[in-house]
Design a protein around this motif. Structure first.
Motif: not given
Length: 222
Positions: A79, A100, A159-160, A162-164
């Motif tokens: 990420c 992603l 937050r970026w 957390e997507r992973y």
């Protein structure tokens, strides 16, 4: 107990940033070492800076015993952004090292190929990031204002990432994989900053010791 093959990044290696020297070191309290001392057979192929794509290439090159566990621990490097490029061009979109959608594809491939080799895939969620610390770390020698301009706010870093974490959880549910929720173990701490290195992304020795105790406790309950 079944043999565990570990494929991952610096978290799997037990790498931390030594506060005094400012250099990365391998913790003597790293999870692999502590779990091996507890009698769990582990063969680690984790490597600092490793993405899921590189990890999959190591997986292909490794001879493994059918019936073993295959621990898959990625996301932190995948990420990450090219922070120099962000600093130089804050008005341009910058995607992750492994975008992603491709991370999901490679994780699915990793799981399927592990099962094709008669291994049991176990996914590990990435530890959280301390955004403010990490922002200061990646901004060194760069235009910090440009980086902040690109982010919008510092917490965008967390937050970026957390997507992973969400992608890993979704894939585990979709593919009926076992999960070691290392992220939750850290988030349960009432003093999370005390468990992390100055760079905000690597646990410190106390953090790795906590993680090893948590993993061992989780395995004993299984």
């Amino acid at each position: 107990m079944q043999l565990c093959y570990v494929f991952g990044d610096s978290i799997g290696q037990g790498i931390y940033l030594h506060e005094s020297s400012g250099r990365y070191r391998r913790s003597r309290k790293n999870c692999i070492h502590l779990l091996q001392e507890a009698g769990i057979p582990i063969e680690s192929h984790a490597l600092m800076g490793c993405t899921i794509e590189k990890g999959l290439s190591f997986f292909h090159a490794t001879e493994m015993t059918p019936g073993s566990n295959c621990v898959i621990e990625f996301g932190g490097n995948d990420c990450d952004l090219d922070w120099q490029a962000v600093s130089d061009q804050p008005d341009t979109f910058h995607d992750a090292k492994v975008p992603l959608h491709r991370f999901r594809e490679e994780l699915m491939r990793f799981i399927q190929e592990a099962r094709n080799r008669q291994l049991c895939p176990i996914l590990i969620t990435p530890p959280p990031i301390l955004s403010e610390r990490y922002y200061r770390w990646v901004s060194r020698g760069k235009n910090a204002e440009h980086i902040l301009q690109y982010l919008g706010d510092v917490e965008h870093i967390s937050r970026w990432q957390e997507r992973y974490d969400i992608a890993i959880r979704q894939m585990a549910l979709q593919e009926s994989c076992k999960v070691l929720d290392l992220r939750a173990a850290f988030l349960e701490s009432r003093n999370l900053p005390a468990l992390f290195s100055p760079d905000g992304i690597h646990p410190n020795e106390q953090g790795y010791s906590m993680a090893a105790d948590w993993i061992l406790g989780t395995l004993n309950k299984a």
